[in-house]
Structure formats: C-alpha cells, structure tokens
Design a protein around this motif. Structure first.
Motif, PDB file in Angstrom:
ATOM      1  N   ARG A 106      -6.061   4.481  -3.829  1.00  0.00           N
ATOM      2  CA  ARG A 106      -4.708   4.490  -3.287  1.00  0.00           C
ATOM      3  C   ARG A 106      -3.756   3.793  -4.254  1.00  0.00           C
ATOM      4  N   ASP A 152       0.848  -1.191   0.000  1.00  0.00           N
ATOM      5  CA  ASP A 152       0.000   0.000   0.000  1.00  0.00           C
ATOM      6  C   ASP A 152       0.883   1.239   0.000  1.00  0.00           C
ATOM      7  N   TRP A 167       7.789   7.489  -2.421  1.00  0.00           N
ATOM      8  CA  TRP A 167       7.606   6.408  -1.451  1.00  0.00           C
ATOM      9  C   TRP A 167       8.838   5.524  -1.404  1.00  0.00           C
ATOM     10  N   SER A 223       0.061  12.670  -3.125  1.00  0.00           N
ATOM     11  CA  SER A 223      -0.786  12.323  -1.986  1.00  0.00           C
ATOM     12  C   SER A 223      -1.699  13.505  -1.725  1.00  0.00           C
ATOM     13  N   ASP A 227      -9.696   1.965  -1.303  1.00  0.00           N
ATOM     14  CA  ASP A 227      -9.780   1.836   0.147  1.00  0.00           C
ATOM     15  C   ASP A 227     -11.221   2.123   0.565  1.00  0.00           C
ATOM     16  N   ARG A 279       1.021   4.502   1.066  1.00  0.00           N
ATOM     17  CA  ARG A 279       0.218   5.218   2.055  1.00  0.00           C
ATOM     18  C   ARG A 279       0.264   6.736   1.854  1.00  0.00           C
ATOM     19  N   ALA A 303      -3.937  10.963   6.897  1.00  0.00           N
ATOM     20  CA  ALA A 303      -4.975   9.934   6.919  1.00  0.00           C
ATOM     21  C   ALA A 303      -6.187  10.372   6.092  1.00  0.00           C
ATOM     22  N   ASN A 317       6.176   3.822   2.622  1.00  0.00           N
ATOM     23  CA  ASN A 317       6.137   5.013   3.467  1.00  0.00           C
ATOM     24  C   ASN A 317       6.341   6.257   2.609  1.00  0.00           C
TER      25      ASN A 317
END
Length: 348
Positions: A341, A11, A43, A36, A334, A13, A17, A48
C-alpha cells in the motif's frame, strides 16, 4: 506510531477493499496520484482515494505525474497495449495523439507549462521519444542520423528533454531542444541522461553536464566506490549510491562541485539506498538491516531519521519528496490483505 519524528504517516487507501495501491508522484501542491489495483487514482491529504475517469474501451490504468496546476499525466490499458492520456484540472480525461505507426505509448512527466514527455512504441518494440504540447499536439523528438530508437527520460520547465538514442553504433546520452532537435552530449560519453534542470544542468551516469559546456564528475572516495546516480536538484546537488569496501550499498549526495557526502543507514542497519531529494538537500530512501527494510530521510547534515508507519501497515520505503520537503510518498505492507500500500508522510 504515526507521528513523533516530524512527519505524520497516512495510509493511501484503495478504491476497493483488499486492493494494493501505488503512489507514483506527489507535486508541490501536495497532490498524490497513482494506482489502486489497476485503476488510476488520486488521493486527498487524509488518504482518501478518488478514481480518475478512463476512456471508453480501456480497462484501467495509472497516473504517473502531476503539475501544480492539476494537470495529470498517465496511461490507460487497452488490451496488450497502453494509451497515453492526461487528466485536465476539471477532471476530464483526454487521449494523447500517437504518431502514425505507433501501437502503444506511455507518459512519464508533465511540467509546469503543461507539456508532457512520453515514449511511443512501434511494432518490434522500437521506441521513439515524444513530447505533447499543453494543447495536446504531439511533437516527435528527433532521431540520430540514420534513424534508430530514442527514449526520453526527463523534461524541464523549458521543454528541453534528455534521454538516450540507439543506432548501429550503440546507445548514447542525448538532449533535445524545445523544437525537438537532437544532439549528443559531449564527453565523457554515457549511455543515457536521466535528469535535466531548468538551468540546463544534465545528469548522467557519474557526470553532470552544464549548459556552459563544463562537466562535473561524480566520483567516490575512501568510503565508497561510486555507482548509480538518480536525481539532480535545481541547485545542482545530486544523489545516488555506491558500494563500500566491504561490498555494502551506501547512499551519497554530491554538492554542485562534485564533493560527496555519505548518507549512512539507520543504526544498526548495514546498507542504504536513496531515491529523491528536495531543494534543501533532504534525501529519502530505504535503510536495510539483516532481514529488515525501513523508510528513511536524511537531513541536510546527512543524519538519518526513520519515517513512521501508519496504523495497520509496516512502512518499507520512501521514494519521492516534494521540492519544499513538505510531503514524502512511498509504500508499506498490509499483512491483513497481503498487499502493498502507498503511504504519504506529511511534515508536522
């Protein structure tokens, strides 16, 4: 399951959030860049995110291409317009110069030299193809006789560019030399060229022009009618899609002599679409069923394999693969945040 098919799903991310993420490029070193929310990001292998810095006065942006040395090309948001930028390997952001009169600009690719291809927009949505030297100097690529719009679509390692030019007689496929000189591509005429290899092979709609002046037509056969072509490898292998006699989409891979191989969907799906190919002939895309879409990769023998979903996401589509085939990127959904995502698949 995140593994079990030769690839592990990760994923990509978000920085905050609930944000959606989009991965636009994975380079041969495995660097993944994208967006993002509305912020440019890269990433690591574990998914991450790390934000890329933006210029003062800009509200965000996206990173769209990266070379093996770590130079990243992208664009930042400045109100209603875009500002082309690059991020150097030291992490700092640099504005890319726009020609006089341009009000907005984008980047689309950085090659291994560090040259960057992009397009600038003048008032009235009039576009002009550009290339920036590794040091940041702008090169306006030539226009057809009498002027008109130009758009660049791909850049090879020799700083040759292909794309399209439009004037009073319509749009046509063109090539630019490293010095920026424009030339029309020979018959069969096409509206645009979408890819160029270091050997000088150029991909257009249903045709490959070779540097020696020869052409290869990319046609269909009994199983499908040829449609859109999307990628060409350094070995001259191309991919695209077409339509079967019962009006279903299907993928195809053409060898360098123009012979097609159909890339079927995953059983029991009914259609397929492809987006990228590695040097060994592995193709990635999507397999479409009745109400379902799944990411898929086709091996060199045209056998389709599903790609797994990471925990918490439903994988949908595979869009890019590195030349070595070690990393694939795409996206999924998601359900908890109702957002899309980015996903990376690493070969195990």
């Amino acid at each position: 399951m995140p593994g079990g098919t030769g690839f592990t799903a990760v994923d990509l991310r978000p920085l905050s959030a609930g944000e959606g993420t989009s991965a636009y490029c994975v380079n041969d070193a495995g660097m993944i860049v994208g967006e993002s929310g509305s912020r440019p990001v890269r990433w690591d292998r574990a998914g991450n995110p790390a934000p890329l810095p933006v210029l003062d006065g800009c509200t965000g942006g996206r990173a769209v291409s990266a070379n093996a040395a770590g130079v990243i090309a992208g664009s930042l948001y400045t109100g209603e317009h875009l500002r082309p930028v690059c991020w150097r390997p030291d992490g700092r952001v640099h504005a890319l110069e726009l020609p006089l009169g341009a009000i907005s600009g984008t980047t689309c690719r950085v090659n291994e030299r560090g040259s960057i291809l992009g397009n600038a927009m003048r008032p009235g949505y009039r576009w002009r193809a550009l290339r920036w030297e590794p040091g940041g100097e702008v090169v306006e690529l030539g226009a057809p006789p009498g002027g008109g719009e130009t758009q660049g679509h791909d850049l090879n390692g020799l700083d040759e560019v292909v794309g399209s030019a439009k004037n009073g007689t319509g749009r046509t496929a063109v090539r630019w030399s490293p010095s920026g000189k424009i030339s029309k591509l020979p018959p069969p005429r096409r509206a645009t060229a979408c890819g160029i290899t270091d050997s000088g092979a150029i991909l257009g709609d249903g045709v490959v022009w070779n540097r020696d002046g020869g052409t290869v037509l990319l046609t269909g056969g009994p199983e499908f009618s040829a449609g859109q072509v999307v990628r060409i490898t350094g070995r001259g292998v191309t991919i695209g899609w077409g339509v079967t006699p019962d009006r279903r989409g299907t993928c195809a891979r053409w060898d360098r002599d123009g012979r097609p191989t159909v890339l079927p969907p995953l059983p029991p799906d009914i259609a397929s679409t492809c987006y990228d190919i590695d040097d060994a002939g592995t193709v990635v895309g999507e397999s479409v069923g009745r109400g379902t879409v799944r990411p898929v990769r086709w091996d060199a023998d045209a056998t389709p394999f599903p790609l797994p979903s990471p925990p918490g996401l439903t994988a949908i589509m595979a869009q890019h693969i590195t030349a070595s085939g070690a990393v694939i990127i795409g996206y999924g959904f998601d359900a908890d945040s109702s957002s899309y995502r980015g996903i990376a698949w690493h070969r195990t």
